[in-house]
Motif scaffolding. Structure first.
Motif, PDB file in Angstrom:
ATOM      1  N   TRP A 249       0.337  -1.755   0.091  1.00 28.18           N
ATOM      2  CA  TRP A 249       0.017  -0.007  -0.335  1.00 28.18           C
ATOM      3  C   TRP A 249       0.780   1.262   0.223  1.00 28.18           C
ATOM      4  O   TRP A 249       0.290   2.196  -0.725  1.00 28.18           O
ATOM      5  CB  TRP A 249      -1.038   0.246   1.081  1.00 28.18           C
ATOM      6  N   SER A 252       2.505   2.025  -3.307  1.00 22.50           N
ATOM      7  CA  SER A 252       1.521   1.891  -4.431  1.00 22.50           C
ATOM      8  C   SER A 252       1.389   3.776  -4.273  1.00 22.50           C
ATOM      9  O   SER A 252       1.767   4.785  -5.631  1.00 22.50           O
ATOM     10  CB  SER A 252       0.279   1.432  -3.607  1.00 22.50           C
ATOM     11  N   THR A 268      -1.608  -1.868  -5.882  1.00 21.04           N
ATOM     12  CA  THR A 268      -2.724  -1.834  -4.812  1.00 21.04           C
ATOM     13  C   THR A 268      -3.521  -2.385  -4.640  1.00 21.04           C
ATOM     14  O   THR A 268      -3.942  -2.457  -3.408  1.00 21.04           O
ATOM     15  CB  THR A 268      -3.147  -0.134  -4.999  1.00 21.04           C
ATOM     16  N   ALA A 271      -1.956  -5.580  -2.731  1.00 23.08           N
ATOM     17  CA  ALA A 271      -2.350  -4.518  -1.025  1.00 23.08           C
ATOM     18  C   ALA A 271      -3.847  -4.868  -0.781  1.00 23.08           C
ATOM     19  O   ALA A 271      -4.183  -5.985   0.206  1.00 23.08           O
ATOM     20  CB  ALA A 271      -1.881  -3.817  -1.145  1.00 23.08           C
ATOM     21  N   LEU A 272      -4.742  -4.892  -2.079  1.00 20.94           N
ATOM     22  CA  LEU A 272      -6.442  -4.860  -1.717  1.00 20.94           C
ATOM     23  C   LEU A 272      -6.201  -6.679  -1.740  1.00 20.94           C
ATOM     24  O   LEU A 272      -7.436  -7.115  -0.596  1.00 20.94           O
ATOM     25  CB  LEU A 272      -7.166  -4.483  -2.085  1.00 20.94           C
ATOM     26  N   ASN A 283      -9.185   0.004   7.391  1.00 18.10           N
ATOM     27  CA  ASN A 283      -7.700   0.134   6.003  1.00 18.10           C
ATOM     28  C   ASN A 283      -8.651  -0.426   4.988  1.00 18.10           C
ATOM     29  O   ASN A 283      -7.759  -0.457   3.819  1.00 18.10           O
ATOM     30  CB  ASN A 283      -6.739  -1.281   7.008  1.00 18.10           C
ATOM     31  N   LEU A 287      -7.888   1.972   1.811  1.00 14.38           N
ATOM     32  CA  LEU A 287      -7.486   1.057   0.793  1.00 14.38           C
ATOM     33  C   LEU A 287      -8.445   1.038  -1.021  1.00 14.38           C
ATOM     34  O   LEU A 287      -8.103   1.645  -2.238  1.00 14.38           O
ATOM     35  CB  LEU A 287      -6.802  -0.461   0.702  1.00 14.38           C
ATOM     36  N   HIS A 290      -7.760   4.730  -1.652  1.00 12.88           N
ATOM     37  CA  HIS A 290      -6.763   4.916  -2.434  1.00 12.88           C
ATOM     38  C   HIS A 290      -6.685   4.338  -4.164  1.00 12.88           C
ATOM     39  O   HIS A 290      -6.916   5.324  -5.736  1.00 12.88           O
ATOM     40  CB  HIS A 290      -5.366   4.312  -1.686  1.00 12.88           C
TER      41      HIS A 290
END
Length: 453
Positions: A249, A252, A268, A271-272, A283, A287, A290
């Motif tokens: 994250w 990114s 991203t 991470a997600l 979070n 995310l 983002h």
């Protein structure tokens, strides 16, 4: 007996302990002879009650059993039921913060900290103070949060909660514009963590990534990117889903702010994918916000997909107690997506709400909202209105410290002033963008050289 109670027995004032034993004996209706039993003499019990002797662990446990109280109550001066009630209140405060009610959380922790019994419950008091700092940050009161976290950093033992507290302190410094302090706290903290050989835990990785964000804001993007790569390597090594999600994250975010949205997008998404397997709803929502912002920065942008992601994330942010900055980021992104989709009324409404809501506490976000309002006005050929919005952004941005985010917005404002035929304002904004990145004209170019004879 628990280790913390054994330690407390070694340091407690014997007179205070003796008074508690005497009070419990009288409440139980027992004589000193009955309390002594076959273990010690009556005179020894008398000397304990008068503070002249300190019982060992075995004797104290026996005395507590005969008095029908717990060792906790004798050493801490707090009944077990009351301790349980205080811990339950702390659980309620944590739940209030997690579900989007930081003000309610603050009310509860204030009641807990006002209870005289908490002075004796060191661990409970420390946990309550950390939660208070988190709630203050969530309400946007960064200065009070910083004061609380500074005190905790000085007085707390170096454990996992302390590491998390340092990350929170660095983050609050960064969000309040004190980048030097953010870097100092993060750097000193990571060195201490390495000395303690705790650099392989999630909390340590979070501290490293928080430090990377501060370096990036200061303009050292290359070093920030290297710190993020180190975070990724450590997260992969310990196979921690939370740490991996945080590392990807942050990497990114930095790639995105360097203008490389295409490279940031897969980070991203990775991470997600990792964090969605956890129960970290807050979070996950951050995310997704983002990811929506990145979709708007692509060339060409993907406003329809972004708006769908952002609107769902907004609901989750509100429910999970996200801070004002997270909510404002989401609303501005939604407004920008609506503008790209042709919904100027919806975009104007959300941008106006954001500008009004964060103007006093988050000038950079408010300036971003006013810049968007100016773009909407340009689209509608309302050039005077656009100029007014751009000037509002300038006023707000003038009070923001020199960092990369401010420089980027100054640069964008310069282009927007050019679009409304304001060359002088555009030139000033370009100069401010340069100054915010640390660029300045050398003295040799600022001074007229003397004429030679």
């Amino acid at each position: 007996m628990r280790d913390d109670l054994i330690d407390l027995l070694r340091t407690i004032d014997p007179a205070q302990l003796g008074d508690r034993i005497r009070t419990a004996r009288l409440r139980a209706g027992l004589t000193q002879t009955q309390v002594a039993g076959d273990a010690v003499s009556v005179g020894y019990v008398s000397r304990i009650e008068s503070g002249q002797r300190r019982p060992d662990t075995g004797l104290l446990v026996g005395i507590a059993d005969r008095l029908a109280v717990t060792v906790d109550e004798l050493l801490l001066g707090v009944a077990p039921d009351h301790i349980a009630e205080l811990r339950l209140q702390l659980d309620h405060a944590e739940l209030a913060l997690a579900t989007g009610s930081p003000d309610q959380a603050l009310e509860i922790v204030s009641r807990i900290l006002a209870d005289p019994a908490v002075e004796e419950l060191t661990d409970l008091r420390r946990s309550t103070c950390y939660l208070r700092a988190s709630a203050l940050e969530a309400t946007g009161d960064l200065q009070e949060a910083i004061l609380a976290l500074e005190d905790l950093a000085e007085t707390s033992p170096p454990d996992l909660a302390w590491i998390d507290g340092l990350a929170a302190l660095s983050r609050c410094y960064r969000e309040s514009g004190e980048l030097g302090r953010a870097i100092e706290v993060g750097t000193q903290g990571t060195r201490r963590v390495e000395e303690l050989e705790l650099d392989g835990v999630d909390e340590a990785i979070r501290l490293t990534l928080t430090l990377a964000a501060a370096y990036y804001e200061q303009g050292d993007a290359a070093y920030a990117a290297r710190l993020c790569r180190r975070g990724i390597e450590r997260a992969e090594a310990i196979a921690s889903p939370v740490a991996k999600a945080m590392a990807y994250w942050n990497s990114s975010v930095i790639e995105s702010m360097r203008g490389n949205a295409a490279a940031a997008l897969p980070m991203t998404r990775r991470a997600l994918a990792v964090i969605e397997a956890t129960d970290d709803a807050r979070n996950i929502a951050r995310l997704r916000t983002h990811l929506g912002i990145l979709q708007l920065r692509l060339d060409p942008p993907e406003p329809e997909e972004a708006l769908d992601l952002l609107t769902h994330a907004a609901d989750d942010l509100a429910f999970t107690g996200a801070g004002p900055a997270d909510l404002a980021d989401n609303r501005i992104a939604q407004a920008r997506a609506r503008f790209l989709l042709g919904d100027t009324d919806g975009a104007r409404r959300q941008a106006t709400e954001t500008a009004t809501g964060v103007r006093s506490g988050m000038p950079l976000l408010a300036a971003d909202a006013f810049a968007l309002l100016g773009q909407i006005a340009v689209h509608e050929d309302a050039l005077d209105t656009a100029r007014s919005h751009f000037q509002e952004a300038v006023l707000l941005l003038s009070g923001v410290g020199a960092d990369r985010a401010a420089a980027q917005l100054w640069f964008e404002l310069a282009g927007l002033f050019e679009s409304v035929d304001e060359p002088a304002s555009a030139l000033d904004a370009y100069r401010r963008a340069a100054a915010a990145t640390g660029l300045m004209a050398p003295s040799s170019r600022q001074v007229t050289p003397a004429r030679t004879r």
